[in-house]
Write a protein that holds these residues in place. Sequence first.
Motif, PDB file in Angstrom:
ATOM      1  N   SER A  39      15.609 -10.528  -8.137  1.00 43.81           N
ATOM      2  CA  SER A  39      16.357 -10.499  -9.398  1.00 43.81           C
ATOM      3  C   SER A  39      16.620 -11.886  -9.947  1.00 43.81           C
ATOM      4  CB  SER A  39      17.682  -9.771  -9.210  1.00 43.81           C
ATOM      5  OG  SER A  39      17.450  -8.444  -8.834  1.00 43.81           O
ATOM      6  N   ARG A 118      14.131 -11.466   4.877  1.00 43.11           N
ATOM      7  CA  ARG A 118      15.330 -11.334   4.056  1.00 43.11           C
ATOM      8  C   ARG A 118      15.038 -10.777   2.673  1.00 43.11           C
ATOM      9  NH1 ARG A 118      18.427 -16.085   6.810  1.00 43.11           N
ATOM     10  NH2 ARG A 118      17.334 -17.670   5.633  1.00 43.11           N
ATOM     11  N   ILE A 119      14.091 -11.380   1.983  1.00 36.77           N
ATOM     12  CA  ILE A 119      13.884 -10.950   0.589  1.00 36.77           C
ATOM     13  C   ILE A 119      13.201  -9.590   0.516  1.00 36.77           C
ATOM     14  CG2 ILE A 119      13.749 -13.303  -0.280  1.00 36.77           C
ATOM     15  CD1 ILE A 119      10.631 -12.214  -0.729  1.00 36.77           C
ATOM     16  N   ALA A 121      13.360  -7.023   2.727  1.00 36.18           N
ATOM     17  CA  ALA A 121      14.307  -5.961   3.070  1.00 36.18           C
ATOM     18  C   ALA A 121      15.248  -5.681   1.910  1.00 36.18           C
ATOM     19  CB  ALA A 121      15.094  -6.336   4.321  1.00 36.18           C
ATOM     20  N   ALA A 122      15.640  -6.741   1.217  1.00 35.49           N
ATOM     21  CA  ALA A 122      16.570  -6.566   0.104  1.00 35.49           C
ATOM     22  C   ALA A 122      15.964  -5.726  -1.012  1.00 35.49           C
ATOM     23  CB  ALA A 122      16.989  -7.928  -0.440  1.00 35.49           C
ATOM     24  N   ARG A 184      18.125 -14.067  11.015  1.00 32.85           N
ATOM     25  CA  ARG A 184      18.265 -13.490   9.687  1.00 32.85           C
ATOM     26  C   ARG A 184      19.567 -13.928   9.033  1.00 32.85           C
ATOM     27  NH1 ARG A 184      17.216  -8.881  11.153  1.00 32.85           N
ATOM     28  NH2 ARG A 184      18.999  -7.546  10.815  1.00 32.85           N
ATOM     29  N   TYR A 185      20.581 -14.137   9.827  1.00 35.99           N
ATOM     30  CA  TYR A 185      21.864 -14.528   9.262  1.00 35.99           C
ATOM     31  C   TYR A 185      22.091 -16.031   9.267  1.00 35.99           C
ATOM     32  CZ  TYR A 185      22.993  -9.725   8.562  1.00 35.99           C
ATOM     33  OH  TYR A 185      22.972  -8.438   8.100  1.00 35.99           O
TER      34      TYR A 185
ATOM     35  N   PHE B  34      26.042  -2.962  -2.997  1.00 40.98           N
ATOM     36  CA  PHE B  34      25.208  -2.205  -2.062  1.00 40.98           C
ATOM     37  C   PHE B  34      24.024  -1.579  -2.774  1.00 40.98           C
ATOM     38  CE2 PHE B  34      27.496  -1.202   2.114  1.00 40.98           C
ATOM     39  CZ  PHE B  34      28.070  -2.453   2.139  1.00 40.98           C
ATOM     40  N   ASN B  36      22.622  -2.575  -5.808  1.00 38.23           N
ATOM     41  CA  ASN B  36      21.714  -3.441  -6.560  1.00 38.23           C
ATOM     42  C   ASN B  36      21.533  -4.834  -5.985  1.00 38.23           C
ATOM     43  OD1 ASN B  36      22.069  -1.268  -8.474  1.00 38.23           O
ATOM     44  ND2 ASN B  36      23.912  -2.327  -9.149  1.00 38.23           N
ATOM     45  N   SER B  39      22.570 -10.353  -7.287  1.00 40.70           N
ATOM     46  CA  SER B  39      22.148 -10.819  -8.610  1.00 40.70           C
ATOM     47  C   SER B  39      22.097  -9.695  -9.630  1.00 40.70           C
ATOM     48  CB  SER B  39      20.771 -11.475  -8.523  1.00 40.70           C
ATOM     49  OG  SER B  39      20.817 -12.593  -7.686  1.00 40.70           O
ATOM     50  N   ALA B  40      21.597  -8.557  -9.211  1.00 43.35           N
ATOM     51  CA  ALA B  40      21.378  -7.461 -10.156  1.00 43.35           C
ATOM     52  C   ALA B  40      22.649  -6.678 -10.445  1.00 43.35           C
ATOM     53  CB  ALA B  40      20.286  -6.536  -9.639  1.00 43.35           C
ATOM     54  N   PHE B 116      24.222  -2.581   4.200  1.00 46.23           N
ATOM     55  CA  PHE B 116      24.993  -3.822   4.315  1.00 46.23           C
ATOM     56  C   PHE B 116      24.119  -4.937   4.865  1.00 46.23           C
ATOM     57  CE2 PHE B 116      28.039  -6.546   6.703  1.00 46.23           C
ATOM     58  CZ  PHE B 116      28.753  -7.007   5.618  1.00 46.23           C
ATOM     59  N   ASP B 117      23.370  -4.600   5.882  1.00 50.83           N
ATOM     60  CA  ASP B 117      22.456  -5.547   6.503  1.00 50.83           C
ATOM     61  C   ASP B 117      21.503  -6.126   5.462  1.00 50.83           C
ATOM     62  OD1 ASP B 117      21.115  -7.017   8.363  1.00 50.83           O
ATOM     63  OD2 ASP B 117      20.060  -5.333   9.270  1.00 50.83           O
ATOM     64  N   ARG B 118      20.946  -5.232   4.668  1.00 54.16           N
ATOM     65  CA  ARG B 118      19.978  -5.668   3.666  1.00 54.16           C
ATOM     66  C   ARG B 118      20.570  -6.633   2.660  1.00 54.16           C
ATOM     67  NH1 ARG B 118      16.482  -0.443   3.917  1.00 54.16           N
ATOM     68  NH2 ARG B 118      17.916   0.736   2.616  1.00 54.16           N
ATOM     69  N   LEU B 120      23.408  -8.297   2.672  1.00 54.41           N
ATOM     70  CA  LEU B 120      24.048  -9.502   3.196  1.00 54.41           C
ATOM     71  C   LEU B 120      23.013 -10.545   3.605  1.00 54.41           C
ATOM     72  CD1 LEU B 120      26.610 -10.943   3.727  1.00 54.41           C
ATOM     73  CD2 LEU B 120      26.712  -9.933   6.000  1.00 54.41           C
ATOM     74  N   ALA B 121      22.005 -10.097   4.336  1.00 57.83           N
ATOM     75  CA  ALA B 121      20.960 -11.029   4.766  1.00 57.83           C
ATOM     76  C   ALA B 121      20.311 -11.695   3.568  1.00 57.83           C
ATOM     77  CB  ALA B 121      19.918 -10.294   5.598  1.00 57.83           C
ATOM     78  N   ALA B 122      20.138 -10.927   2.504  1.00 58.09           N
ATOM     79  CA  ALA B 122      19.491 -11.481   1.314  1.00 58.09           C
ATOM     80  C   ALA B 122      20.308 -12.623   0.719  1.00 58.09           C
ATOM     81  CB  ALA B 122      19.283 -10.383   0.271  1.00 58.09           C
ATOM     82  N   VAL B 124      22.146 -14.781   2.320  1.00 59.37           N
ATOM     83  CA  VAL B 124      22.328 -15.919   3.224  1.00 59.37           C
ATOM     84  C   VAL B 124      21.692 -17.185   2.647  1.00 59.37           C
ATOM     85  CG1 VAL B 124      21.713 -16.868   5.463  1.00 59.37           C
ATOM     86  CG2 VAL B 124      22.589 -14.549   5.302  1.00 59.37           C
ATOM     87  N   SER B 125      20.572 -17.022   1.969  1.00 61.06           N
ATOM     88  CA  SER B 125      19.932 -18.194   1.360  1.00 61.06           C
ATOM     89  C   SER B 125      20.848 -18.793   0.299  1.00 61.06           C
ATOM     90  CB  SER B 125      18.604 -17.801   0.720  1.00 61.06           C
ATOM     91  OG  SER B 125      17.968 -16.772   1.431  1.00 61.06           O
ATOM     92  N   GLY B 131      26.707 -15.527   6.024  1.00 59.29           N
ATOM     93  CA  GLY B 131      25.983 -15.184   7.242  1.00 59.29           C
ATOM     94  C   GLY B 131      26.764 -15.589   8.480  1.00 59.29           C
ATOM     95  N   PHE B 134      29.783 -13.380   9.039  1.00 58.30           N
ATOM     96  CA  PHE B 134      29.399 -12.087   9.605  1.00 58.30           C
ATOM     97  C   PHE B 134      29.067 -12.195  11.090  1.00 58.30           C
ATOM     98  CE2 PHE B 134      25.741  -9.382  10.759  1.00 58.30           C
ATOM     99  CZ  PHE B 134      26.399  -8.164  10.779  1.00 58.30           C
ATOM    100  N   ARG B 184      15.686  -0.951   8.480  1.00 60.08           N
ATOM    101  CA  ARG B 184      15.837  -1.935   7.421  1.00 60.08           C
ATOM    102  C   ARG B 184      14.757  -1.797   6.363  1.00 60.08           C
ATOM    103  NH1 ARG B 184      16.317  -5.746  10.515  1.00 60.08           N
ATOM    104  NH2 ARG B 184      14.601  -7.193  10.210  1.00 60.08           N
TER     105      ARG B 184
END
Lengths: 213, 213
Positions: A39, A118-119, A121-122, A184-185, B34, B36, B39-40, B116-118, B120-122, B124-125, B131, B134, B184
């Motif tokens: 996004s 990461r990206i 899975a999101a 991942r975290y 959760f 979107n 960002s979205a 949540f995993d999805r 949140l991990a996204a 982290v960057s 991260g 968590f 995931r």
Amino acid sequence: MADTDDNLAIERADRPSSQRKITKILAAARAEFFGNGFSASSIEAIAARAGVSKVTIYSWFKSKENLFAEMVKGECAHLSQNFVDENLESKGVREVLIDTAENMLDFLTRDERVRFDRILAAEVSRDPRVGKYFLDNGPRALLQNLATLLQSAMDQGKMQSSDPIASAEMFVGLVKGHLDLLLRYGEKIDLTADQRRARAARAVDAWMLIHQK
Amino acid sequence: MADTDDNLAIERADRPSSQRKITKILAAARAEFFGNGFSASSIEAIAARAGVSKVTIYSWFKSKENLFAEMVKGECAHLSQNFVDENLESKGVREVLIDTAENMLDFLTRDERVRFDRILAAEVSRDPRVGKYFLDNGPRALLQNLATLLQSAMDQGKMQSSDPIASAEMFVGLVKGHLDLLLRYGEKIDLTADQRRARAARAVDAWMLIHQK
DNA sequence: ATAAAATTGAACGGTTACGTTCAATTAAAA
DNA sequence: TTTTAATTGAACGTAACCGTTCAATTTTAT
């Protein structure tokens, strides 16, 4: 994926310069998507990074979604190299397994893979097909290879199992532990060669212990 | 996190109606993020879902980032319930371990956790602190609990280990396998009670085999 | 050289969203 | 009741971005 049968991007690219641009676009897309996620990445930024007009991107890839999917395809092909060691004849069973485990650890800890994880899975929520595509071309194939290797190893060694796939999953679990989670975290983990080998050996020995006759 | 020391959101909320609104905002944020990702998701949509003015959100949470971080906090507290069974006295060692493994599997396969995993991990960057937060409040604490339990189990049973944490990691690895990966990436997995128990038992037996004297 | 395809820049319409401001209203505390 | 704080709706400025159109230009094939 957006197009499994009709590869819109590559097929029509007769011109070598086009081919080159497509490559640059995909590389730029990779960099942007890896850095910001789907996004938060913009086609404009990708175009700028690729040194290419926005219109050119839309001419080769119909949409942002499609560009992302195409990038994922390439990345899957690139990442899903087999790390299963198959030299069972030349080396001993334990050695082969340890080398395989080491390859797995090396792969797991690669920054590139972590960010891809990461990206991708999101985006599964947005488009489940990318997840399925990845599973089919990555983990699933690898687990099968691994199961085959382990079966051969069991045939040669003093080991057994009723369910090779379950054994392979155990192997994976023992090697990974919760390393993938930490990575991942955002945990910085760079194993030295020794640490990697030690961890691989521990996992393999445990696995062999489980499967002894 | 945006604020570990100064809890801007909760401290100042004297009014019970405010408290109620904050709760609704966080619930709405949860649902939107959760669904979107960060960002979205838009503050406007969150406000609408919470039945609250946009200004109200900005009055309690300084920014979108902060709202996200605050939501993560709540979710960590909610998700990080301990699933380590500690009734070592009343039940047998194997039983306790199997129950613990079952709890883990139940937790792992919860759709809520997977999503949540999805997301949140996204993120982290974008913000590594989420991260770390968590990890510290979830996995890290749990692994410690598990190590303690396993140590007790080893004291009671005919098992041993030189490194309890490594043993705990193996336990986790054996239970998880690559289940978390499949989940995931969108695989639908709903284990029946029997399947869960069978898998837990397999993992526990393997683990005990590894740690036998 | 000529015809065909690819590429470009610029602009456009439409949309979305962040975060802020302000006057008006509502709710709670004293 | 009075006073203080919270909430609201609407509007605003600003910015980003998607996807498209078009005329002009460059590149490639024949």
